[in-house]
Every structure is written in C-alpha cells, then in structure tokens.
Scaffold this active site. Sequence first.
Site, PDB file in Angstrom:
ATOM      1  N   HIS A 192       5.424   7.716  -5.541  1.00  0.00           N
ATOM      2  CA  HIS A 192       4.346   8.287  -4.726  1.00  0.00           C
ATOM      3  C   HIS A 192       4.886   9.453  -3.911  1.00  0.00           C
ATOM      4  O   HIS A 192       5.379   9.291  -2.793  1.00  0.00           O
ATOM      5  CB  HIS A 192       3.759   7.227  -3.797  1.00  0.00           C
ATOM      6  N   HIS A 242       3.688  13.575  -3.231  1.00  0.00           N
ATOM      7  CA  HIS A 242       2.732  14.658  -3.482  1.00  0.00           C
ATOM      8  C   HIS A 242       3.465  15.990  -3.620  1.00  0.00           C
ATOM      9  O   HIS A 242       4.126  16.437  -2.686  1.00  0.00           O
ATOM     10  CB  HIS A 242       1.721  14.744  -2.344  1.00  0.00           C
ATOM     11  N   ASP A 294       5.981  10.187   0.074  1.00  0.00           N
ATOM     12  CA  ASP A 294       4.618  10.690   0.240  1.00  0.00           C
ATOM     13  C   ASP A 294       4.578  12.218   0.333  1.00  0.00           C
ATOM     14  O   ASP A 294       4.314  12.893  -0.650  1.00  0.00           O
ATOM     15  CB  ASP A 294       3.953  10.054   1.465  1.00  0.00           C
ATOM     16  N   GLU A 338      -5.232   2.461   3.250  1.00  0.00           N
ATOM     17  CA  GLU A 338      -4.349   3.242   4.125  1.00  0.00           C
ATOM     18  C   GLU A 338      -5.036   3.418   5.478  1.00  0.00           C
ATOM     19  O   GLU A 338      -4.679   2.793   6.465  1.00  0.00           O
ATOM     20  CB  GLU A 338      -4.023   4.596   3.498  1.00  0.00           C
ATOM     21  N   HIS A 375      -0.302   3.105  -0.997  1.00  0.00           N
ATOM     22  CA  HIS A 375      -0.286   2.592   0.379  1.00  0.00           C
ATOM     23  C   HIS A 375      -0.736   1.125   0.412  1.00  0.00           C
ATOM     24  O   HIS A 375       0.065   0.240   0.256  1.00  0.00           O
ATOM     25  CB  HIS A 375      -1.127   3.484   1.308  1.00  0.00           C
ATOM     26  N   HIS A 397      -5.470   5.672  -4.004  1.00  0.00           N
ATOM     27  CA  HIS A 397      -5.202   5.631  -2.570  1.00  0.00           C
ATOM     28  C   HIS A 397      -6.200   4.650  -1.945  1.00  0.00           C
ATOM     29  O   HIS A 397      -7.405   4.891  -1.971  1.00  0.00           O
ATOM     30  CB  HIS A 397      -5.415   7.012  -1.941  1.00  0.00           C
TER      31      HIS A 397
END
Length: 357
Positions: free
Chosen positions: A16, A18, A295, A216, A237, A213
């Site tokens: 995970h 980005h 992340d 979270e 998450h 996602h």
Amino acid sequence: MSENMERYNFSKAELHCHLDGCFRTGTILELARNRGIKLPTYDEKEIQQYINVKKRCSLKECLSQFFNFLPTFAGDADAISRIAKEAVEDRAKDGVTYVELRYSPHILANCDVDPLLFAKERGRLRPKDVVEVINKAVRESGEKHQIKVRTILCTIAEYSHWGIETAHLCQEYANEGTVGFDIADIEGMEKNLKDNMEIFQFCKKNGIHTTVHAGEGGPAAEVQLAIEKLHSDRIGHGYRVLEDESIYEIAKTKGIHFEVCPISSFFTASVPEDWHKHPAKRFFHDGVNFGLNTDDPGVLQSTLMDEYDIATRYWGMTTKDLHTLNINAAKSCFLDGAEKYELVQNLEKEYQNFNFE
C-alpha cells in the site's frame, strides 16, 4: 547505512504505497520552476507546510495537501515518469524487493478526463497514456535498482465513470505489470453503490484483483461492504473494523489482508493518539493477516523503517514478527501463480538464514 537500516536489513514487501504521494520535496520544487507552476514558496523548508503533513488532523485535511503538489506533475508525461522512477528508487533504499505502487490514471491525466482535478490545463495525456508512461518508468527503474514493481490502478468512488474505465485499463495492461484495482472514498461508493458494484463484478469476472480503502475514516460497516458486497481481496487500512466485533470476526475468518499504514493512520486521526492503543496491536496479538506500509511517504516524510520502529517500540514486535508480516504481504500480493510462489519462497529462505545478532 543508518541505524534503522542495519536493524531492518532484510528484504521487504510493500502493498500500500501511493505513487503520487511518493515525491521528493526537491523534485516538486524543480518541476514547479521548470513548468511555471506557482507555489506559495520555493524554499525547501518553507514549502513543507504546504506539501507535507506535520500534525494530527482529519483525513480530509491530509488529502487537501495533494492540491498543493499534484499540479507540479499531473498532465506532464516526463514529470510523471520522473516521480515514478524516483519512487521506485526510494522504495529500494528502504530494502523493499517487491512493491505494488498504486495511482489514479485519471488524476494524473489532462485529456479525456472529467472533471480535471489537478492538471493545470487540458492537453493530450489520456489516462491510458499515463498507464503506459508509468509502466515503462517503473519497469526501467525496477531493473536498475533490483526491485520487482507492480502497479494497482485506483479510482474515486464518486466518479464511477472513472471506475469502469480504470477496470478496463487493468484488464488491458495486465500483461505489463498492472496487477489490481483499488477504490477510495467509500462514502461515495455507498452513494453510487450500484455502479461501483458493477465495476467489482467486472473485475471478478475478468480475474482482476481488488483492494478497497475502507474503515479508515469511516465505520466498520465500510469493511463489511468491501468484503461481502464487493468481494475485495484486501482492505486498505481497515482500522475501524474493531468497532464491530462481528465484522472483525468475518475478516479474521476469511483471512482478509489489512494493508496497515501506521504513520498515516496517526496523522489522519483514524486511530487513537496513543500508539499502544493502535488497532494493529490487536491485529498482531490476534494473528490477523496484515502487513506494514508507508501509504504516502513523500507527504508524510517517512520511510518503511519508521513504520517498523513503531511496531517494535509500541506493539512489542520482534524482527521475526516483522518477517511474518512480510510473508503475509507476499502471500497476499497480487502476483499470480509461480511469481507469487517464488516471492514467498525467496523471503522465507532469506529469513531462515537471518542473523539476529
């Protein structure tokens, strides 16, 4: 080699991360200058208050930072390629040997996309072109830095027309390193549930791996929706699944993999402020399938070693436990067949011979 790197000097798998949150501050400033993009300041220290998250806030506030740096490379193929290559190099510096980098082709495009969120003006870079640029960049950088890189294409639930296009791109580029589909903004998904369920049905029918996602900033019900309605392979998450023990039990029973991102969860106020009360500590003690991830390391100015420090310092995890988390990630990655088997075997072999002194 830093003290942290010496302590965690073993191969790692990260699921995970980005791509558009992996920037280097100096690169953002250089791209802004070269492209004539106006920033509040061009001082490397001062710009941090505009492009980095330095204090606990809401998820929405954290995401608002993206509007300050994404315009410096959105819509520009060369800039996107540079960001991608540097992201791979930086993951390799963390000791990552397998990574799945995720991004939204529509966010980075400036043509055939509506609305235009981050690119300064319309041009000729289509979502499809973005995928090709990034596939080439991560392949070249991966070979150079000896790290296996695969990509996950993301969409935003509010824009369901992006979603189906993104799923088709996943299918089109499956043989070029694109291994999965991701969706964010699950609140928007609930509002547009029918359209988004059709997207996930398309993914399932065509063998496209999926992650969502969920849990979270929102409730445990998001995790249940992702598992039972969207049949997602993994959860991005998912911390708030602990708000409902019955849903948590479903996730445990099904062996759902949680992509835990400790530092980002703290800054988005998705978890308690006390690290000892972080949901991942419960995940660990319950034997839940999860791994550690960065992340948005550019936004958060963090490394994977920083995430590991939190796990060992506050959750009582040992180096062997960290190895287990990497095996979890490898077994839950979106590689297929022989490639996944080889990744798992290589990690297990390395860990068996690891010197813990």
